[in-house]
Design a protein around this motif. Sequence first.
Motif, PDB file in Angstrom:
ATOM      1  N   SER A  75       0.832  -1.201   0.000  1.00  0.00           N
ATOM      2  CA  SER A  75       0.000   0.000   0.000  1.00  0.00           C
ATOM      3  C   SER A  75       0.868   1.252   0.000  1.00  0.00           C
ATOM      4  O   SER A  75       0.611   2.209  -0.740  1.00  0.00           O
ATOM      5  N   PHE A  76       1.893   1.254   0.784  1.00  0.00           N
ATOM      6  CA  PHE A  76       2.793   2.404   0.831  1.00  0.00           C
ATOM      7  C   PHE A  76       3.506   2.586  -0.511  1.00  0.00           C
ATOM      8  O   PHE A  76       3.651   3.693  -1.011  1.00  0.00           O
ATOM      9  N   ASN A  77       3.924   1.482  -1.101  1.00  0.00           N
ATOM     10  CA  ASN A  77       4.622   1.526  -2.380  1.00  0.00           C
ATOM     11  C   ASN A  77       3.712   2.083  -3.477  1.00  0.00           C
ATOM     12  O   ASN A  77       4.124   2.940  -4.259  1.00  0.00           O
ATOM     13  N   ILE A  78       2.479   1.646  -3.540  1.00  0.00           N
ATOM     14  CA  ILE A  78       1.525   2.136  -4.535  1.00  0.00           C
ATOM     15  C   ILE A  78       1.226   3.606  -4.286  1.00  0.00           C
ATOM     16  O   ILE A  78       1.196   4.405  -5.214  1.00  0.00           O
ATOM     17  N   TYR A  79       1.034   3.992  -3.040  1.00  0.00           N
ATOM     18  CA  TYR A  79       0.739   5.389  -2.717  1.00  0.00           C
ATOM     19  C   TYR A  79       1.909   6.292  -3.111  1.00  0.00           C
ATOM     20  O   TYR A  79       1.721   7.348  -3.706  1.00  0.00           O
ATOM     21  N   SER A  80       3.130   5.866  -2.829  1.00  0.00           N
ATOM     22  CA  SER A  80       4.280   6.709  -3.149  1.00  0.00           C
ATOM     23  C   SER A  80       4.479   6.827  -4.659  1.00  0.00           C
ATOM     24  O   SER A  80       4.894   7.866  -5.150  1.00  0.00           O
ATOM     25  N   GLN A  81       4.145   5.780  -5.435  1.00  0.00           N
ATOM     26  CA  GLN A  81       4.255   5.868  -6.887  1.00  0.00           C
ATOM     27  C   GLN A  81       3.240   6.858  -7.441  1.00  0.00           C
ATOM     28  O   GLN A  81       3.564   7.653  -8.310  1.00  0.00           O
ATOM     29  N   LYS A  82       2.030   6.834  -6.933  1.00  0.00           N
ATOM     30  CA  LYS A  82       1.022   7.784  -7.399  1.00  0.00           C
ATOM     31  C   LYS A  82       1.471   9.204  -7.097  1.00  0.00           C
ATOM     32  O   LYS A  82       1.310  10.095  -7.907  1.00  0.00           O
ATOM     33  N   GLU A  83       2.029   9.409  -5.948  1.00  0.00           N
ATOM     34  CA  GLU A  83       2.469  10.742  -5.565  1.00  0.00           C
ATOM     35  C   GLU A  83       3.584  11.218  -6.487  1.00  0.00           C
ATOM     36  O   GLU A  83       3.607  12.360  -6.895  1.00  0.00           O
ATOM     37  N   LYS A  84       4.496  10.348  -6.874  1.00  0.00           N
ATOM     38  CA  LYS A  84       5.577  10.731  -7.772  1.00  0.00           C
ATOM     39  C   LYS A  84       5.022  11.165  -9.122  1.00  0.00           C
ATOM     40  O   LYS A  84       5.474  12.140  -9.690  1.00  0.00           O
ATOM     41  N   PHE A  85       4.063  10.431  -9.667  1.00  0.00           N
ATOM     42  CA  PHE A  85       3.482  10.792 -10.950  1.00  0.00           C
ATOM     43  C   PHE A  85       2.765  12.130 -10.854  1.00  0.00           C
ATOM     44  O   PHE A  85       2.834  12.924 -11.760  1.00  0.00           O
ATOM     45  N   TYR A  86       2.108  12.358  -9.767  1.00  0.00           N
ATOM     46  CA  TYR A  86       1.386  13.614  -9.594  1.00  0.00           C
ATOM     47  C   TYR A  86       2.357  14.787  -9.592  1.00  0.00           C
ATOM     48  O   TYR A  86       2.136  15.778 -10.264  1.00  0.00           O
ATOM     49  N   VAL A  87       3.451  14.660  -8.874  1.00  0.00           N
ATOM     50  CA  VAL A  87       4.435  15.733  -8.818  1.00  0.00           C
ATOM     51  C   VAL A  87       5.040  15.953 -10.202  1.00  0.00           C
ATOM     52  O   VAL A  87       5.185  17.066 -10.662  1.00  0.00           O
ATOM     53  N   THR A  88       5.355  14.884 -10.913  1.00  0.00           N
ATOM     54  CA  THR A  88       5.924  15.008 -12.246  1.00  0.00           C
ATOM     55  C   THR A  88       4.954  15.697 -13.185  1.00  0.00           C
ATOM     56  O   THR A  88       5.346  16.558 -13.964  1.00  0.00           O
ATOM     57  N   ASP A  89       3.667  15.333 -13.126  1.00  0.00           N
ATOM     58  CA  ASP A  89       2.666  15.978 -13.966  1.00  0.00           C
ATOM     59  C   ASP A  89       2.575  17.466 -13.652  1.00  0.00           C
ATOM     60  O   ASP A  89       2.453  18.282 -14.550  1.00  0.00           O
ATOM     61  N   LYS A  90       2.621  17.814 -12.404  1.00  0.00           N
ATOM     62  CA  LYS A  90       2.535  19.218 -12.028  1.00  0.00           C
ATOM     63  C   LYS A  90       3.726  20.003 -12.580  1.00  0.00           C
ATOM     64  O   LYS A  90       3.573  21.087 -13.094  1.00  0.00           O
ATOM     65  N   ILE A  91       4.902  19.435 -12.493  1.00  0.00           N
ATOM     66  CA  ILE A  91       6.087  20.124 -12.988  1.00  0.00           C
ATOM     67  C   ILE A  91       6.020  20.266 -14.502  1.00  0.00           C
ATOM     68  O   ILE A  91       6.300  21.320 -15.052  1.00  0.00           O
ATOM     69  N   SER A  92       5.595  19.210 -15.199  1.00  0.00           N
ATOM     70  CA  SER A  92       5.558  19.286 -16.657  1.00  0.00           C
ATOM     71  C   SER A  92       4.478  20.247 -17.139  1.00  0.00           C
ATOM     72  O   SER A  92       4.641  20.863 -18.175  1.00  0.00           O
ATOM     73  N   ASP A  93       3.390  20.416 -16.394  1.00  0.00           N
ATOM     74  CA  ASP A  93       2.359  21.380 -16.775  1.00  0.00           C
ATOM     75  C   ASP A  93       2.906  22.805 -16.770  1.00  0.00           C
ATOM     76  O   ASP A  93       2.516  23.632 -17.569  1.00  0.00           O
ATOM     77  N   LYS A  94       3.816  23.050 -15.880  1.00  0.00           N
ATOM     78  CA  LYS A  94       4.358  24.390 -15.733  1.00  0.00           C
ATOM     79  C   LYS A  94       5.154  24.807 -16.971  1.00  0.00           C
ATOM     80  O   LYS A  94       5.171  25.962 -17.341  1.00  0.00           O
ATOM     81  N   TYR A  95       5.803  23.869 -17.647  1.00  0.00           N
ATOM     82  CA  TYR A  95       6.683  24.192 -18.756  1.00  0.00           C
ATOM     83  C   TYR A  95       6.153  23.765 -20.113  1.00  0.00           C
ATOM     84  O   TYR A  95       6.827  23.935 -21.107  1.00  0.00           O
ATOM     85  N   ALA A  96       4.936  23.233 -20.186  1.00  0.00           N
ATOM     86  CA  ALA A  96       4.442  22.657 -21.425  1.00  0.00           C
ATOM     87  C   ALA A  96       3.891  23.684 -22.398  1.00  0.00           C
ATOM     88  O   ALA A  96       3.864  23.428 -23.583  1.00  0.00           O
ATOM     89  N   TYR A  97       3.482  24.847 -21.969  1.00  0.00           N
ATOM     90  CA  TYR A  97       2.784  25.790 -22.832  1.00  0.00           C
ATOM     91  C   TYR A  97       3.763  26.650 -23.631  1.00  0.00           C
ATOM     92  O   TYR A  97       4.637  27.297 -23.087  1.00  0.00           O
ATOM     93  N   VAL A  98       3.592  26.621 -24.939  1.00  0.00           N
ATOM     94  CA  VAL A  98       4.339  27.492 -25.840  1.00  0.00           C
ATOM     95  C   VAL A  98       3.314  28.076 -26.805  1.00  0.00           C
ATOM     96  O   VAL A  98       2.464  27.364 -27.320  1.00  0.00           O
ATOM     97  N   ASP A  99       3.386  29.366 -27.061  1.00  0.00           N
ATOM     98  CA  ASP A  99       2.452  29.986 -27.990  1.00  0.00           C
ATOM     99  C   ASP A  99       2.921  29.685 -29.413  1.00  0.00           C
ATOM    100  O   ASP A  99       3.776  30.383 -29.963  1.00  0.00           O
ATOM    101  N   VAL A 100       2.360  28.659 -29.988  1.00  0.00           N
ATOM    102  CA  VAL A 100       2.783  28.159 -31.289  1.00  0.00           C
ATOM    103  C   VAL A 100       2.473  29.169 -32.388  1.00  0.00           C
ATOM    104  O   VAL A 100       3.269  29.360 -33.312  1.00  0.00           O
ATOM    105  N   ILE A 101       1.339  29.822 -32.315  1.00  0.00           N
ATOM    106  CA  ILE A 101       0.949  30.765 -33.358  1.00  0.00           C
ATOM    107  C   ILE A 101       1.975  31.894 -33.468  1.00  0.00           C
ATOM    108  O   ILE A 101       2.411  32.234 -34.574  1.00  0.00           O
ATOM    109  N   LYS A 102       2.382  32.441 -32.357  1.00  0.00           N
ATOM    110  CA  LYS A 102       3.366  33.523 -32.389  1.00  0.00           C
ATOM    111  C   LYS A 102       4.709  33.031 -32.924  1.00  0.00           C
ATOM    112  O   LYS A 102       5.397  33.749 -33.651  1.00  0.00           O
TER     113      LYS A 102
END
Length: 133
Positions: A16-43
Amino acid sequence: MKNNILLYVTIVNVFSFNIYSQKEKFYVTDKISDKYAYVDVIKTYERVAQKGYKSVDLFKKLGDSYYFNAKLDKAAEWYCELFAMNTDLEPEYYYQYAKSLNFIGQNDKANEILEKLKQKSGAILEKKNRNLR
């Protein structure tokens, strides 16, 4: 018996701890990648076009970007550049260019583009019918 129960509880807790910690890692990674994913392609595409680079693919992307963001006046501008380079395009570009031209009040030119679309569609259907025989 108590040792077996204690062993099972320990195993369940570890998993249970192992599964919980894996979910938490993915969540943190998703949050970090959201911060840098946006580029204004049209401009970015516009800067490239302003520097003098011209290609069918670039003008398609610019026209589509503005068309699907409901900025039909800008879409008409880029579709005009596209059709100046190449008129052997997919049928949807004829329709989108005509709709953009109607939006900015160039109805006569839009009707010409729609006539070309009808001719192109007729040629495509005729070719498909020949291939079916």
